[in-house]
Motif scaffolding. Structure first.
Motif, PDB file in Angstrom:
ATOM      1  N   ASN A   1       0.847  -1.186   0.000  1.00 17.30           N
ATOM      2  CA  ASN A   1       0.000   0.000   0.000  1.00 17.30           C
ATOM      3  C   ASN A   1       0.885   1.239   0.000  1.00 17.30           C
ATOM      4  N   SER A   2       0.264   2.382  -0.005  1.00 12.70           N
ATOM      5  CA  SER A   2       1.047   3.614  -0.185  1.00 12.70           C
ATOM      6  C   SER A   2       1.947   3.912   1.001  1.00 12.70           C
ATOM      7  N   ASP A   3       1.722   3.237   2.142  1.00 12.79           N
ATOM      8  CA  ASP A   3       2.630   3.407   3.269  1.00 12.79           C
ATOM      9  C   ASP A   3       3.772   2.401   3.223  1.00 12.79           C
ATOM     10  N   GLY A   4       3.843   1.632   2.149  1.00 11.85           N
ATOM     11  CA  GLY A   4       4.910   0.653   2.019  1.00 11.85           C
ATOM     12  C   GLY A   4       4.641  -0.609   2.784  1.00 11.85           C
ATOM     13  N   GLU A   5       3.394  -0.781   3.295  1.00  8.47           N
ATOM     14  CA  GLU A   5       3.097  -1.978   4.058  1.00  8.47           C
ATOM     15  C   GLU A   5       2.483  -3.042   3.160  1.00  8.47           C
ATOM     16  N   LEU A   6       2.657  -4.272   3.594  1.00  8.64           N
ATOM     17  CA  LEU A   6       2.030  -5.366   2.870  1.00  8.64           C
ATOM     18  C   LEU A   6       0.534  -5.333   3.123  1.00  8.64           C
ATOM     19  N   VAL A   7      -0.240  -5.686   2.125  1.00 13.90           N
ATOM     20  CA  VAL A   7      -1.683  -5.782   2.290  1.00 13.90           C
ATOM     21  C   VAL A   7      -2.034  -7.261   2.237  1.00 13.90           C
ATOM     22  N   PHE A   8      -2.567  -7.768   3.330  1.00 11.61           N
ATOM     23  CA  PHE A   8      -2.818  -9.209   3.393  1.00 11.61           C
ATOM     24  C   PHE A   8      -4.284  -9.527   3.195  1.00 11.61           C
ATOM     25  N   ASN A   9      -4.522 -10.623   2.543  1.00  6.85           N
ATOM     26  CA  ASN A   9      -5.865 -11.185   2.513  1.00  6.85           C
ATOM     27  C   ASN A   9      -5.796 -12.525   3.225  1.00  6.85           C
ATOM     28  N   ARG A  10      -6.701 -12.710   4.128  1.00 12.52           N
ATOM     29  CA  ARG A  10      -6.693 -14.001   4.799  1.00 12.52           C
ATOM     30  C   ARG A  10      -7.402 -15.015   3.912  1.00 12.52           C
ATOM     31  N   ILE A  11      -6.711 -16.079   3.582  1.00 15.15           N
ATOM     32  CA  ILE A  11      -7.269 -17.066   2.660  1.00 15.15           C
ATOM     33  C   ILE A  11      -7.897 -18.204   3.433  1.00 15.15           C
ATOM     34  N   VAL A  12      -7.189 -18.692   4.435  1.00 15.46           N
ATOM     35  CA  VAL A  12      -7.676 -19.862   5.158  1.00 15.46           C
ATOM     36  C   VAL A  12      -7.643 -19.542   6.648  1.00 15.46           C
ATOM     37  N   PRO A  13      -8.754 -19.710   7.353  1.00 12.07           N
ATOM     38  CA  PRO A  13      -8.725 -19.471   8.792  1.00 12.07           C
ATOM     39  C   PRO A  13      -7.961 -20.573   9.505  1.00 12.07           C
ATOM     40  N   GLU A  14      -7.566 -20.288  10.705  1.00  9.45           N
ATOM     41  CA  GLU A  14      -6.826 -21.279  11.465  1.00  9.45           C
ATOM     42  C   GLU A  14      -7.727 -22.454  11.804  1.00  9.45           C
ATOM     43  N   ARG A  15      -7.123 -23.602  11.829  1.00  5.55           N
ATOM     44  CA  ARG A  15      -7.856 -24.777  12.256  1.00  5.55           C
ATOM     45  C   ARG A  15      -7.045 -25.412  13.377  1.00  5.55           C
ATOM     46  N   LEU A  16      -7.686 -25.552  14.517  1.00 11.27           N
ATOM     47  CA  LEU A  16      -6.978 -26.135  15.646  1.00 11.27           C
ATOM     48  C   LEU A  16      -6.872 -27.637  15.457  1.00 11.27           C
ATOM     49  N   LEU A  17      -5.934 -28.213  16.172  1.00 12.02           N
ATOM     50  CA  LEU A  17      -5.703 -29.647  16.015  1.00 12.02           C
ATOM     51  C   LEU A  17      -7.003 -30.408  16.285  1.00 12.02           C
ATOM     52  N   SER A  18      -7.458 -31.119  15.299  1.00 17.00           N
ATOM     53  CA  SER A  18      -8.675 -31.898  15.484  1.00 17.00           C
ATOM     54  C   SER A  18      -8.403 -33.310  15.010  1.00 17.00           C
ATOM     55  N   GLN A  19      -9.162 -34.209  15.524  1.00 18.70           N
ATOM     56  CA  GLN A  19      -8.850 -35.610  15.285  1.00 18.70           C
ATOM     57  C   GLN A  19      -9.889 -36.273  14.416  1.00 18.70           C
ATOM     58  N   GLY A  20      -9.416 -37.097  13.544  1.00 21.53           N
ATOM     59  CA  GLY A  20     -10.309 -37.935  12.770  1.00 21.53           C
ATOM     60  C   GLY A  20      -9.716 -39.327  12.785  1.00 21.53           C
ATOM     61  N   SER A  21     -10.545 -40.318  12.760  1.00 23.88           N
ATOM     62  CA  SER A  21      -9.965 -41.652  12.806  1.00 23.88           C
ATOM     63  C   SER A  21     -10.770 -42.609  11.959  1.00 23.88           C
ATOM     64  N   SER A  22     -10.142 -43.664  11.589  1.00 26.74           N
ATOM     65  CA  SER A  22     -10.862 -44.726  10.908  1.00 26.74           C
ATOM     66  C   SER A  22     -10.167 -46.029  11.243  1.00 26.74           C
ATOM     67  N   ALA A  23     -10.882 -47.082  11.103  1.00 25.56           N
ATOM     68  CA  ALA A  23     -10.293 -48.383  11.398  1.00 25.56           C
ATOM     69  C   ALA A  23     -10.903 -49.383  10.446  1.00 25.56           C
ATOM     70  N   SER A  24     -10.148 -50.373  10.122  1.00 24.54           N
ATOM     71  CA  SER A  24     -10.728 -51.469   9.373  1.00 24.54           C
ATOM     72  C   SER A  24     -10.024 -52.723   9.822  1.00 24.54           C
ATOM     73  N   GLY A  25     -10.570 -53.814   9.468  1.00 25.30           N
ATOM     74  CA  GLY A  25      -9.943 -55.045   9.892  1.00 25.30           C
ATOM     75  C   GLY A  25     -10.573 -56.202   9.163  1.00 25.30           C
ATOM     76  N   ASP A  26      -9.898 -57.300   9.166  1.00 20.36           N
ATOM     77  CA  ASP A  26     -10.517 -58.471   8.571  1.00 20.36           C
ATOM     78  C   ASP A  26     -10.034 -59.721   9.280  1.00 20.36           C
ATOM     79  N   ARG A  27     -10.723 -60.770   8.978  1.00 22.81           N
ATOM     80  CA  ARG A  27     -10.437 -62.044   9.607  1.00 22.81           C
ATOM     81  C   ARG A  27     -10.488 -63.089   8.520  1.00 22.81           C
ATOM     82  N   LYS A  28      -9.543 -63.984   8.526  1.00 26.61           N
ATOM     83  CA  LYS A  28      -9.544 -65.049   7.529  1.00 26.61           C
ATOM     84  C   LYS A  28      -9.448 -66.373   8.258  1.00 26.61           C
ATOM     85  N   GLU A  29     -10.205 -67.323   7.762  1.00 23.88           N
ATOM     86  CA  GLU A  29     -10.120 -68.664   8.316  1.00 23.88           C
ATOM     87  C   GLU A  29      -9.906 -69.634   7.169  1.00 23.88           C
TER      88      GLU A  29
END
Lengths: 1038, 484
Positions: free
Chosen positions: A500-528
């Motif tokens: 900008n005219s004051d020589g400062e960077l002009v920022f646009n926020r693209i992505v908001p912060e995301r706090l550590l969050s958990q997702g999980s999945s599990a699978s399994g099988d059995r063979k006989e």
């Protein structure tokens, strides 16, 4: 784990030592070889008392306390074992050991019906010497290519935990269901990816119909049999091995620096009548880094990648036992490190791509009675994979390739995290900067736990009739997969391109912060698994009869994460009866008939069971008396032929014969799903909600059937000094499962189209191997080689009729590369005017330096009708290997070259097509420095890269011979050097054998294709590169 | 036996562990991102030298490079002024300093001060050469505070530094009784509030909120041309059917004597988008339905007991769109923006009626695009408010039509200029084209080369000062375009 093994072992040893407290006699003596040289480290044990034993010292002397009237067993590797009875007085017993003579006639091959003498086999089988399957990385599959005749393999990624090779036996011959081979570990269908290599006793590949027919509907893609080591009678033997590996990369794509990128971006625009992106002033600012926030210059590859990463491996195994019980016990640990730098400030968790694995195995054999043997085996693997929290494993590579050096700094000077995308981008197309993707997005952990257990009952039934035996086997496997992703991302910004005219960077926020969050999945099988076998084998004079009748059943069920899906909750079951009869006359004329009668519940009644017969014949020319008497150097010359049917039932759909009903939904223009069934005419919207078929039943679907022929010979000269095996094979696969995609609309099907067994493929090829052993004094030499070539051709496929036969799949290879034929680049506008019109872009936008294509059908227009098969397939159609090993005294040396040929692939993507996605996509150094077309500078019509363009160029950026690359390569896959310490030294340490070794893997790669490793077969290189490793190791045997 | 075994076992295991341990320690952890590049102040043991600066002339915001040595790379220790005005220091490589030419630096003397690490002046230098400030058309930001974290703003009144706009949509320029220059601004398309920007006192206030006015979705406003004491609001009342037209007003009015605070119903009709008030007081409005243009209050409908407008013509036959009408200051014609073009409707001063419409510039089929070209080759993407500006050249040439039309090309993020002859050019915006090809954003500076807008929709013109005011909708700011 190791503590546990140790304490179990101590108890075993302790119990044995207590039982040895009795009155004894002392036996001593010297052990020498046939030339009178003392043998150091020869083993002396008391028969049936394997825990008690000594080894001969540096002078070949031994001394042992023995109870009277016991047998002493003298053994030494490479020498014949001797037994001597000890009476009730002290004695001196000098022993002369004789070198064991192995001949090809004694060699044993593991087949689907159990061990069989090599001379009597009639099918096409490759037996691999396990010692040659060396790989410092986690999976044995990476050692297959070029080592095992008949197996084609390629490794697509070098990421720890994901660095396994895909492999196919004799190439692929189907495009319907799965083309992968049936892998049986200890007789049951199991993965061999996570096997501890040290545990493998034998590795066998069954290739033709006669060896695989007993697997019936599952054997068509070939079968691999892996058996693990079992205990052996004798003194307790301990093997320990430690290895340290430093992994670098075979080829890492290289990108240009900021200034080159900027000037090429300008060139791309100005030479196509667009405005330059960077002014001279901006170029200067990039060069001198006067504003690193807006004009940075980042080498993302260097920033993120370490020079290399370490891998550690340690394994210990013990084997021993007596005539009543024998054991094999092993444990191993592997830690493969990832290649990424990590954020040093972050101590709580690791974002690197690491892989750790623990393996254990216990195989126990017990002779319950003289005729009953019970074998128990438990093995397992615990795997832990770690990586950053980025969505996919390849996301990091997508970013590294996507981020050019000058658009984004790693971090803005005020600490803001940059991201190269607009605010309007959808969340799924996050273009995280590589540093953020690799280190700032949390972490993902994957645990996998495999437990394999099996019990075998081996009962000799000689009391019924001699040579009759019953084997019953039961196996039970479980597998669990747990995936926990802890994702986060920092707030991400993009600065406007001007301050900008004051020589400062002009920022646009693209992505908001995301706090550590958990997702999980599990699978399994059995063979006989359950198997019952009746084996009958007996010699009647010159006649030899062997037969097997086998009943098998197995089931496989997904045990978790199946929700309310009833179909997934139902186990997949197979049932089968298989048999084999062989007859041999004086090992000269051999005949074998096999069959499998198999069933799968995945198909409709009436289509569930199938009969798969096969026969094979062999003529052992060398056993003919006129050969035997006259040509004594011809040890074995066998001509084999086999013919038979095998199937594969691996259809992707569960219960294809069942129809499903539901509310048919479609996507509306507004991007929403709506319930809709069109009650009206075609293309007229009379849609109302209502029940409809979401899948029409395909009643007649059944397995694919392969008819296979194999003609081959085995030739062995001078004992087994020279061996050569060559096979010609030919296969016709029919009934390949395909969805009927080309049904006319008037059939009225709105849901999933039905499937049928319609495709057909013909495959032909050769495979073979040879080896030559030669000893000259202290020097031992071995040269060995193998090759596999296979070519397939689709003879029928579900596809549209076309005016031009070359547009169809039929008649060409499966996955045949297809594209336009490039005639070079346009020389000038005159050339463009005089050439057929190229219809992909606005013809006015085609300029000199753009790609000129060949008009195949001669209609004066270049369009999709001019696309023809070019090159071959990404998967190599030829794999070969050549090895040389030598030994001299304690030194051993081994090198192995491996190559692949008949492979072609297109390169594409935003780095290969420069500036095709604007700022997204870095420029390859190879491209910048190549003989590329530059307006006014290099207008070579045969330049390697066309005129640059900024943004997508629909004329140039499409598959054509211009972008087709030859994937063939030759590499020094293994270079191994070892030194075994002299016995004099090891005996002092109370050890049998100590060897230190060095292994280099993929040290050299030769190929025309230079951008990245050609083996990956990647069109854009956005993969974790393959490893080039150096390993130092120590093996101790006691 | 047991002991012996243990000894053997442990000996070998220890050996393995030693090998591994050696190797672990040899592996280092260098590399990766190691924080921002360290900056250093000038080295006091060496002299600071100055050679020259370049360029010697340029407009406001020109980057000026000062060459010399031992400047240090810590920009906080470097001060530069041009013409006595502090110039923002952007970067320093030690041998080159990059600064931005500030506004009003026409005196042109360039003074550089280099400080040591304690902030004491190490060297001050004034160049002999002067920097010549050139005149240029520049876009600036007048008002509009936005929370950079969330990129949001609200309806907040106050001085220019504090005031916020939600989404400024439509502007009308006015001079009040006290001679204050005022801009009335519809904040939010559909009007959430009518804002009053007092350019003289540099204050923003709210005239009324939507709920106070009882309007539905106000799309545009205009002054009564002959008197300028009435402000009309045109309402998309959501009544698309002819038979529903009596349910809600399609035009409202407010009076200057009430400070435009109270809003009264004026006309009833189908949903409307804009209106024009001719010098003779005739009022025309248009509806969304069939892009129909009506002359207001001429037909009395017995059945409904209503005065309906007289339907004149469709701007584009059988096509409906959001269209906006603008009166030529000399009543020569009315321009209509919509259908991705500008249509021209001649005004018959005798019948006091607009006579049909013809495409002036833009695509015949209403397709969008961005092309600067004459007539029907030009392309727009949702053209919105426009303003007529007298062109002194035309006056000098003695043309009859001496006005250019400047309009907000909403989705092209630009201000376009349309001449009476149908030449279309881009007046401002879409500057600083970078690698991403992005043309929108919030960048001030030279109107064409540097500046960017983000979905501008409203524009008005202060003829006395020669300043354009732009409602930069998605930037949530009021921008100016003027020669500096």
């Amino acid at each position: 784990m190791k503590k546990y093994i140790l304490s179990v072992l101590c108890i075993v040893v302790y119990v044995i030592s207590i039982s040895a407290q009795k009155k004894t006699v002392e036996v001593s003596g010297t052990i020498v070889d046939s030339e009178g040289v003392p043998l150091i480290g020869a083993t002396v044990v008391i028969k049936e008392k394997p825990g008690l034993g000594v080894v001969s010292d540096m002078d070949g002397k031994y001394k042992i306390e023995v109870e009277p009237f016991q047998y002493l067993v003298f053994s030494y590797v490479g020498y014949e074992t001797q037994e001597h009875l000890i009476k009730d007085e002290d004695m001196v017993l000098d022993i002369t050991m004789h070198e064991a003579k192995t001949t090809i006639l004694d060699e044993v091959t593991i087949t689907g019906m159990g061990p069989q003498k090599k001379i009597t086999t009639t099918g096409s089988i490759t037996t691999v010497e396990v010692g040659t399957l060396k790989t410092p990385v986690s999976s044995i599959t990476n050692a297959l290519a070029g080592n095992v005749a008949g197996v084609m393999a390629m490794q697509r990624s070098g990421q720890p935990g994901d660095n396994v090779s895909e492999f196919w036996i004799r190439g692929i011959s189907t495009f319907g269901g799965s083309s992968s081979a049936l892998v049986l570990v200890d007789g049951f269908e199991r993965s061999m990816d996570e096997l501890n290599i040290e545990d493998i006793e034998s590795f066998t590949v069954l290739k033709d119909a006669s060896t695989t027919a007993i697997y019936g509907s599952r054997g068509a893609n070939g079968v691999i049999l892996v058996n693990t080591k079992r205990g052996s009678e004798g003194k307790l033997e301990i093997n320990a091995k430690g290895e340290y590996t430093w992994t670098t990369r075979t080829r890492t794509p290289k990108f240009v620096d900021g200034l080159t990128y900027a000037s090429m971006a300008n060139e791309a625009r100005t030479t196509r009548n667009q405005k330059a992106v960077y002014t001279d002033q901006e170029l200067m600012m990039i060069d001198e880094q006067l504003d690193p926030d807006i004009y940075p210059n980042v080498n993302w590859m260097d920033l993120l990648l370490k020079d290399g990463a370490p891998t550690y491996r340690a394994s210990v195994n013990m084997r021993g036992g007596g005539s009543k019980a024998r054991y094999y016990l092993s444990g191993s640990f592997l830690d493969e490190g990832g290649m990424y730098h990590v954020d040093k400030a972050m101590k709580e968790y690791d974002t690197n791509a690491n892989y750790q694995r623990y393996n254990y195995r216990l195989n126990l054999d017990m002779n319950v009675t003289a005729s009953t043997l019970i074998q128990v085996g438990i093995g397992g693997a615990l795997e832990k994979t770690n990586r950053s929290g980025a969505v996919n494993t390849d996301d990091i590579w997508y970013s590294i390739f996507g981020y050019n050096p000058i658009t984004m700094p790693v971090m803005y000077s005020n600490g803001y995290v940059p991201i190269m995308q607009g605010e309007d981008a959808e969340s799924w197309e996050r273009k995280y900067n590589p540093w953020v993707a690799a280190t700032q997005t949390g972490y993902t952990e994957v645990w996998q736990n495999t437990i394999n257990s099996n019990v075998t009952l081996d009962q000799k039934l000689d009391f019924i009739t001699e040579g009759l035996k019953f084997i019953g086997r039961f196996g039970y496997d479980t597998y669990n997969y747990n995936h926990i992703q802890r994702r986060k991302n920092p707030e991400m910004w993009r600065a406007e391109r001007q301050r900008n005219s004051d020589g400062e960077l002009v920022f646009n926020r693209i992505v908001p912060e995301r706090l550590l969050s958990q997702g999980s999945s599990a699978s399994g099988d059995r063979k006989e698994f359950l198997e019952a076998e009746l084996i009958y084998g007996r010699n009647f004079g010159d006649h030899n009869v062997a037969s097997v009748l086998k009943y098998t059943q197995d089931n496989y069920v997904n045990t978790s994460n199946i929700g309310g899906d009833i179909m997934q909750g139902i186990a997949r079951r197979h049932q089968g009866l298989a048999g084999s009869v062989s007859y041999g006359y004086m090992n000269r004329y051999l005949f074998n008939f096999n069959f499998g009668y198999n069933g799968s519940e995945n198909f409709a009644k009436g289509h569930q069971f199938g009969f798969f017969p096969a026969y094979s014949i062999a003529w052992n020319v060398a056993e003919e008396s006129f050969v035997k008497d006259n040509i004594d150097w011809l040890s074995m010359f066998k001509i084999r032929y086999s013919d038979g049917k095998v199937g594969t039932d691996n259809t992707p759909t569960r219960f294809p014969y069942l129809a499903t009903f539901g509310n048919y939904t479609r996507w509306t223009g507004a991007g929403e799903q709506e319930v809709y069934y069109n009650w009206g005419d075609l293309n007229s919207g009379f849609g109302y909600p209502g029940l409809t078929y979401t899948r029409v039943s395909s009643n007649n679907v059944t397995w694919e059937i392969a008819r296979k022929h194999d003609l081959g010979f085995d030739l062995y000269l001078w004992g087994d000094k020279f061996g050569l095996t060559v096979d010609y094979f030919d296969e016709k696969r029919e009934g390949i499962y395909m969805t009927r995609s080309y049904l006319p609309d008037m059939v009225g099907i709105q849901g999933e189209n039905p499937a049928a067994n319609v495709g057909s493929v013909k495959t032909k090829g050769f495979d073979g191997n040879f080896k030559l052993d030669q000893r000259a004094g202290d020097v031992g030499l071995q040269i060995r080689g193998n090759f596999t070539y296979s070519k397939n051709k689709i003879t029928e496929a579900d596809e549209m009729v076309s005016r031009y036969p070359y547009l169809r799949r039929t008649g060409f290879r499966i996955d045949q590369a297809k594209g336009l034929i490039a005639l070079g680049l346009f020389e000038d506008y005159e050339d463009i005017r005089n050439s057929p019109r190229q219809d992909f872009a606005d013809p006015r936008d085609v300029m000199p330096g753009d790609i000129k294509y060949k008009d195949i059908n001669g209609d004066g227009i270049i369009n999709n009708d001019d696309i023809v098969p070019i090159g071959s397939t990404t998967r190599p159609n030829l794999i070969y290997g050549l090895g040389l090993s030598a030994t001299w005294k304690g030194f051993d040396f081994n090198m192995h070259f491996q190559g692949a040929g008949k492979s072609h692939f297109f390169i594409d993507g935003f780095t290969v097509y420069p500036f095709s996605q604007g700022e997204w996509g870095n420029i390859l150094e190879d491209m910048a420095n190549s003989n590329r077309w530059i307006l006014g500078v290099n207008e070579d019509p045969n330049a390697e890269y066309p005129r640059l363009s900024y943004g997508w160029n629909s004329n140039n950026y499409r598959p054509s011979t211009y972008w087709l690359r030859d994937g063939s390569y030759l590499r020094l896959k293994t270079l191994e050097m070892g030194y075994t310490l002299p016995k004099v030294m090891t005996a002092r340490l109370h050890m049998n054998n100590v060897r230190i070794h060095f292994i280099g893997q993929n040290l050299l790669t030769f190929s025309n294709f230079k951008l990245w490793d050609p083996e990956m077969g990647s069109s854009n290189g956005m993969k974790y590169p393959l490893g080039k490793t150096v390993t130092f190791g120590l093996t101790i045997n006691m | 036996m047991l002991k012996k075994f243990q000894k053997k076992f442990s000996a070998s295991f220890i050996a393995i562990l030693i090998v591994i341990a050696c190797v672990v320690t040899s592996c280092s952890q260098e590399g990766g991102y190691e924080g921002p590049m360290p900056v250093v102040p000038t080295d006091p043991s060496k002299p600071v030298t100055f050679t020259d600066f370049f360029p010697k002339e340029g407009a406001v915001r020109t980057l000026v490079f000062i060459e010399g040595s031992n400047f240090g790379t810590d920009v906080s220790k470097i001060k530069v002024s041009i013409g006595g005005i502090p110039a923002p220091v952007i970067g320093s490589s030690g041998t080159k300093i990059c600064v931005m030419a500030p506004r009003r630096c026409s005196r042109g003397d360039v003074v550089v001060t280099i400080m040591d690490e304690n902030g004491k002046v190490a060297k001050e230098h004034q160049f002999e050469n002067l920097f010549t400030l050139q005149e240029s058309l520049v876009v600036n930001t007048l008002i509009g505070k936005v929370d950079p974290q969330t990129n949001t703003s609200s309806i907040i009144d106050g001085p220019f530094e504090e005031a916020e706009f939600q989404h400024p949509w439509w502007l009308e320029f006015d001079i009040d009784e006290e001679g204050n220059k005022i801009i009335y601004c519809i904040d939010e398309e559909n009007l959430a509030a009518l804002r009053k920007i007092n350019l003289t006192t540099k204050e923003v206030s709210t005239v009324f909120m939507k709920g106070q006015a009882g309007v539905h979705q106000v799309k545009s406003m205009l002054f009564d041309t002959p008197t300028r004491d009435t402000l009309f609001f045109v309402d998309d009342n959501g009544r698309g059917n002819w038979n529903d037209r009596h349910q809600m007003p399609n035009m409202h009015y407010a009076l200057r004597k009430e400070g435009f605070r109270k809003v009264y119903p004026y006309l009833y009709g189908q949903c409307s988008y804009s209106a024009v008030s001719m010098s003779d007081g005739t009022l025309f409005y248009n509806t969304w339905q069939s892009s129909q243009v009506y002359k207001a209050r001429v037909i009395f409908d017995e059945a409904s007991q209503m005065w309906d407008g007289k339907a004149l013509f469709s701007v584009r036959a059988n096509a409906s769109d959001h269209i906006f009408m603008f009166r030529h200051p000399d009543d020569l014609y009315v321009y209509v923006t919509g259908f991705n073009g500008v249509y021209k409707c001649a005004y018959d001063k005798t019948t006091k009626e607009l006579v049909s419409s013809a495409l002036h510039v833009g695509d015949l089929n209403g397709r969008s695009g961005y092309v600067d070209a004459p007539g029907s080759s030009a392309r727009f993407n949702r053209p919105r408010q426009g303003v007529f500006v007298k062109n002194p050249e035309y006056v000098a040439q003695g043309k009859t039509d001496v006005y250019d039309f400047y309009l907000c090309d909403h989705n092209n993020n630009a201000i376009r200029k349309v001449t009476p002859d149908g030449e279309v050019s881009t007046f401002a915006g879409r500057g600083s084209v970078g690698t991403d090809g992005k043309v929108w954003g919030w960048i001030d500076g030279e109107a064409r080369e540097t500046a960017r807008f983000r979905e501008p929709t409203g524009i008005c013109y202060d003829e006395e000062e020669g300043i354009f005011y732009v409602a930069d909708r998605e930037n949530k700011r009021i921008r100016t375009i003027s020669v500096e």
